[in-house]
Structures are given as C-alpha cells and as structure tokens.
Design a protein around this motif. Structure first.
Motif, PDB file in Angstrom:
ATOM      1  N   PHE A   1      49.515  -7.295  -7.860  1.00  0.00           N
ATOM      2  CA  PHE A   1      51.233  -8.011  -8.379  1.00  0.00           C
ATOM      3  C   PHE A   1      50.838  -8.385  -9.510  1.00  0.00           C
ATOM      4  O   PHE A   1      50.846  -7.516 -10.663  1.00  0.00           O
ATOM      5  CB  PHE A   1      49.860  -9.403  -7.849  1.00  0.00           C
ATOM      6  N   VAL A   2      52.893  -8.631  -9.343  1.00  0.00           N
ATOM      7  CA  VAL A   2      53.268  -8.963 -10.277  1.00  0.00           C
ATOM      8  C   VAL A   2      53.689 -10.580  -9.863  1.00  0.00           C
ATOM      9  O   VAL A   2      54.299 -10.889  -9.070  1.00  0.00           O
ATOM     10  CB  VAL A   2      54.386  -8.475 -10.991  1.00  0.00           C
ATOM     11  N   TRP A   3      53.811 -11.483 -11.085  1.00  0.00           N
ATOM     12  CA  TRP A   3      54.394 -13.353 -10.780  1.00  0.00           C
ATOM     13  C   TRP A   3      55.148 -13.139 -11.348  1.00  0.00           C
ATOM     14  O   TRP A   3      55.934 -12.526 -12.693  1.00  0.00           O
ATOM     15  CB  TRP A   3      52.870 -13.599 -11.050  1.00  0.00           C
ATOM     16  N   LEU A   4      56.440 -13.396 -10.813  1.00  0.00           N
ATOM     17  CA  LEU A   4      58.309 -13.949 -11.306  1.00  0.00           C
ATOM     18  C   LEU A   4      58.243 -15.066 -11.557  1.00  0.00           C
ATOM     19  O   LEU A   4      58.155 -16.153 -10.841  1.00  0.00           O
ATOM     20  CB  LEU A   4      58.967 -13.337 -10.590  1.00  0.00           C
ATOM     21  N   ARG A   5      58.005 -16.061 -12.915  1.00  0.00           N
ATOM     22  CA  ARG A   5      59.004 -17.416 -12.927  1.00  0.00           C
ATOM     23  C   ARG A   5      60.445 -17.378 -13.264  1.00  0.00           C
ATOM     24  O   ARG A   5      61.206 -17.037 -14.025  1.00  0.00           O
ATOM     25  CB  ARG A   5      58.450 -18.258 -13.946  1.00  0.00           C
ATOM     26  N   LEU A   6      60.862 -18.095 -11.768  1.00  0.00           N
ATOM     27  CA  LEU A   6      62.618 -18.321 -12.330  1.00  0.00           C
ATOM     28  C   LEU A   6      62.870 -19.732 -12.965  1.00  0.00           C
ATOM     29  O   LEU A   6      61.605 -20.230 -13.113  1.00  0.00           O
ATOM     30  CB  LEU A   6      63.271 -18.418 -11.377  1.00  0.00           C
TER      31      LEU A   6
ATOM     32  N   LEU B   1      57.298 -16.394  -7.899  1.00  0.00           N
ATOM     33  CA  LEU B   1      57.508 -15.521  -6.034  1.00  0.00           C
ATOM     34  C   LEU B   1      55.921 -14.085  -6.834  1.00  0.00           C
ATOM     35  O   LEU B   1      56.031 -14.063  -7.851  1.00  0.00           O
ATOM     36  CB  LEU B   1      58.052 -14.928  -5.964  1.00  0.00           C
ATOM     37  N   ARG B   2      55.472 -13.906  -5.853  1.00  0.00           N
ATOM     38  CA  ARG B   2      54.908 -12.670  -5.968  1.00  0.00           C
ATOM     39  C   ARG B   2      55.338 -11.857  -5.516  1.00  0.00           C
ATOM     40  O   ARG B   2      55.580 -11.414  -4.219  1.00  0.00           O
ATOM     41  CB  ARG B   2      53.385 -13.235  -5.916  1.00  0.00           C
ATOM     42  N   LEU B   3      55.436 -10.014  -5.820  1.00  0.00           N
ATOM     43  CA  LEU B   3      55.310  -9.218  -5.250  1.00  0.00           C
ATOM     44  C   LEU B   3      54.046  -7.948  -5.533  1.00  0.00           C
ATOM     45  O   LEU B   3      53.590  -8.457  -6.257  1.00  0.00           O
ATOM     46  CB  LEU B   3      57.288  -8.534  -6.402  1.00  0.00           C
ATOM     47  N   ASN B   4      54.412  -7.336  -4.509  1.00  0.00           N
ATOM     48  CA  ASN B   4      52.870  -6.401  -4.424  1.00  0.00           C
ATOM     49  C   ASN B   4      53.722  -5.240  -5.035  1.00  0.00           C
ATOM     50  O   ASN B   4      55.148  -4.665  -4.605  1.00  0.00           O
ATOM     51  CB  ASN B   4      52.908  -5.733  -2.872  1.00  0.00           C
TER      52      ASN B   4
END
Length: 471
Positions: free
Chosen positions: A400-405, A441-444
C-alpha cells in the motif's frame, strides 16, 4: 534539575505536542503521582510551577486544567487522542467494497495483493489431494482449536524466527478477521473503550461498531508509528480494555514499529493491564532480508493475542487464519464454537499438504521481490505526475501507499469522480471514525503497471490535480 522540574518539563512538552489541549482537565495529583512514580509533593510542586508559568490553571477542589491561552503548535493535523462514543462506518465501507467487485474496474482500492501473484496451480493440487484423502472422522478432528498438524506447522514457523509459541496456544480461524474479532470479544463487553491507531484498518472500526465498543484513536505517524506518549495518556484518561494495533507494515500507513518501541509498547500494556490484539497479516511481506518480529515476541505475560493468516501471502480465497492467543486460547475456542463452529476442514488439510510438499518459502521470496519492485515503480510514476504538495508515504514492505493531499482537499470527491471512470481508490474516510483523514487516500501498488493500470494512474493524477486547482 530537581525531580519536580523534570516532571514539569515533561508535562510542558506534552502540552506543546497536543497531548493535553487548552481547557482540558489534567490528571489529579494522586493519579499523576501513581503514573509517574513520583511523590505527591513532587507532583504538586511541578503543577504549581506550571501554574506560575501560565501553562496550567488551578481550580479550588477541582484540580488543574490546561490554560485556555495555550495554543498547540500545529505539528500534526491529527489530535493526540480522538474519542468516538459510537462508531458508524460499516455502511460506507460496504458501498466502497461493493464498487470494487465490478470486474471492469481498475482496482487500486483492493485489499489483497494481485491474485496473479498467488501459486494457484500448486494450491489447487493440494486442495484436490486433501479432498480425495479426507477421512470420515476429520470433522471432529478439526473442531476448535483446529487441525493439530497445521497448528504445529504454524508454531514451527514462529520458532524458526525465534518466537516460542506452543501449538496449544494457536486457534485456527476463518481468516484473520475472525481471529481478530474473537480476540476482541474475549476481552471486552459492549460500551468498553478500545484503542486503535489513527488512521486505522477499517476492519477494526467495523468490529467496534458491531460489538458496540467505543474507539480511542491514538495519533500515529507514517514514519515512526504509534505515539506511545499519547497511548499512555489514553490509558490514564480512560478505562481501556484492549488495543487493536498493527506493529508491522500498518494498514494504511505502512510503518513498522522499531524493536525498542515494541518493547516499550509491551511495557505500557503490562503497566496498565491492557490486552493487545496484534494484527500481523502483512509480516511475511517485508522488504529486504530481515523479517520484523511482532510485539508478541517481547511479551512474557500471555496478554498479547497475535492474529495472522495465509490470505495476503498465499491465497485469499481459502480464508484460513489463526490467533496465537496466549492465556486466552480456551476462551477464544469457546467463542468460536458459538459462531463458526469450525474452520473449513478441506481447506485446513489443503494447507497442511501445501506447507509440507510445496516450496512456500520460495514463493514468499518471489512475492516479496515482486511487491517491492511494483511499489517502487508506482511511487516513481506518482511522483512524476503529482505536485510536490501531495505527500507520498511509500513505507517499505506490504503493498500500500498512503497519499496526503493538502488539508483542504476532499478525497471523497476524488473517489466519486474516479469511480465514474471505472477506477477505485480507498478514500481516507475509510480509516477513521472522524474526518481528520478526509484529505488522504490509499492505493494498492501490487498490480503490474501494464498499459491499462498506467493509464488509470495517469487519469487519477489528472483528477487529483484538477481537484487541487479548484481548492
């Protein structure tokens, strides 16, 4: 520096970091003395010094509060401890997961690794062998705590890592989620407080909602993990019965607690007599050459229930998990008898066959290399396509990767627009009972960046950029 000055300095740092907020009531002198191990007089002198410096306000016969004039430095958008008397998230999670089921979706919200990475041919061979050879008596043989051979194999795998867990301590379950739920039921009653990370795995929130439990969300950093000072503050201010935590490759942030922090965590749990439900489903998916140990490896009290499964590392559809339940193994077996009764017998036997005749370690080595390679490729692509004010947290291990806007962003709007274009993401709202991660948001990252997935990332980046321009 005198002891009272040391304590005053420690409390002042806690206030500055947001652990104690303006207007909030401080622990009583007696409670602070018990927690700090200092005398009542030492604590009183520390509080008086903080009062004279303007940090605290004394209230006759009511103790001390943090001064209203104190304003916390904005080092984190996430409060130290957030409370939720009631958790209400299951309906939203259901809607997001239903959208993921559509076969034409490019599914970056998927909870499991790319199914093409599983050794399906070998696993199916083991399943057919188990189905042919299952004895008539096997239903009774595999009642809780589960198949003896499978439990022994799991115990041996822990022993190879230097962790002594007896087979009798292990209960086989229908996936890790059942192990986690049964563990939670074993140590709580409706209305109890349970600590979770902030943000946390949405399955933990669903379990709290189903069991009528209250959530204490403790501040968690993407790089350093759970804030243990905030955790102790939660123990001091609430009657906490259990913690549901991921110490290795946390979902969604990805961090792994250092060994010293795991030891400190166990020390805190023992000090306040709080049970730990340790979700360890990603521990096999580490990057590099050294597998991180779970917190249970540092516990001698039997107060840690270590939960894991084969769903993330071998095959998702089998739904075989387990809990190394410590002193609560019998309690969990009794609870399982009242719910699922027993875990699928053919699947247990298939796993016994696979683990004894196939090269599971070879598969794991290949899986780890592929996941690491794909995550790095995805992060490079995201870095190229997104502006610098989007923070990418590519912690090592898992997928997983976590994105912070920027905090003014709303990833639900991004989720809705992406969904309309057959792209799914996991918006930050899934991982908290509050709103503090609505800009995340989280991305696979486990899928190969073929043409369709690369195009989907490119389109998702365009949606994010358009959203940011409108803010």
């Amino acid at each position: 520096m005198a002891k009272y000055e040391q304590l005053a300095s420690q409390i002042r740092q806690q206030i500055e970091s947001g652990i104690w907020r303006a207007g909030e009531k401080m622990p009583s002198l007696r409670k602070q003395a018990a927690h700090s191990g200092m005398s009542l007089m030492t604590v009183m002198h520390a509080y008086q010094q903080l009062e004279s410096q303007g940090w605290l306000v004394a209230h006759p016969r009511s103790g001390y509060t943090v001064a209203e004039s104190i304003r916390i430095s904005p080092q984190s958008h996430n409060a130290a401890v957030e409370t939720a008397e009631a958790v209400d998230i299951n309906s939203f999670i259901f809607d997001v997961l239903q959208a993921c089921r559509k076969p034409y979706m490019i599914n970056f919200a998927f909870a499991y690794p790319d199914p093409n990475l599983y050794p399906r041919h070998q696993v199916n061979k083991s399943l057919m062998h188990a189905a042919r050879s299952i004895p008539v008596s096997n239903a009774l043989d595999n009642l809780p705590p589960g198949n003896d051979t499978l439990r022994a194999m799991i115990a041996q795998r822990y022993a190879a890592k230097g962790i002594s867990i007896a087979p009798d301590e292990i209960v086989i379950t229908a996936g890790a989620l059942e192990a986690l739920n049964l563990s939670l039921q074993a140590v709580t009653r409706p209305g109890d407080w349970v600590v979770v990370e902030s943000p946390t795995f949405y399955g933990a929130l669903q379990s709290l909602e189903r069991l009528g439990l209250k959530a204490l969300s403790v501040r968690t950093d993407p790089k350093t993990g759970l804030d243990l000072t905030s955790l102790e503050r939660a123990f001091q201010s609430h009657s906490v019965k259990a913690c549901w935590l991921m110490t290795n490759h946390q979902n969604p942030l990805g961090f792994t607690l250092t060994e010293p922090k795991k030891r400190q965590l166990i020390s805190l749990l023992n000090k306040y007599q709080v049970a730990l439900i340790e979700d360890d489903v990603y521990s096999e998916l580490y990057a590099g050459n050294e597998q991180p140990l779970p917190a249970k490896a540092f516990d001698a009290s039997g107060n840690v229930m270590l939960c894991s499964s084969f769903s993330k590392s071998l095959v998702a559809g089998f739904r075989i998990g387990w809990v190394a339940a410590g002193k609560r193994a019998t309690d969990i077996q009794k609870l399982q008898l009242m719910s699922t009764l027993t875990t699928s017998v053919p699947i247990q036997l298939a796993l016994v066959d696979y683990l004894s005749t196939r090269n599971y370690e070879h598969h794991l080595r290949q899986l780890r290399r592929t996941l690491d390679k794909r995550k790095k490729a995805m992060c490079r692509l995201l870095t190229q396509m997104l502006p610098p004010d989007v923070e990418i947290e590519p912690a090592e291990g898992s997928y997983f990767v976590w994105l912070r806007l920027p905090v003014t962003s709303d990833t639900m709007a991004i989720y809705t627009q992406a969904l309309a274009e057959n792209i799914t993401i996991a918006p930050g709202k899934m991982f908290s009972p509050g709103k503090q991660f609505n800009h995340c948001l989280r991305l696979n990252t486990s899928f190969e960046l073929d043409e369709s997935h690369t195009d989907a990332i490119r389109r998702l980046a365009e949606i994010i950029n358009q959203h940011l321009e409108q803010q």
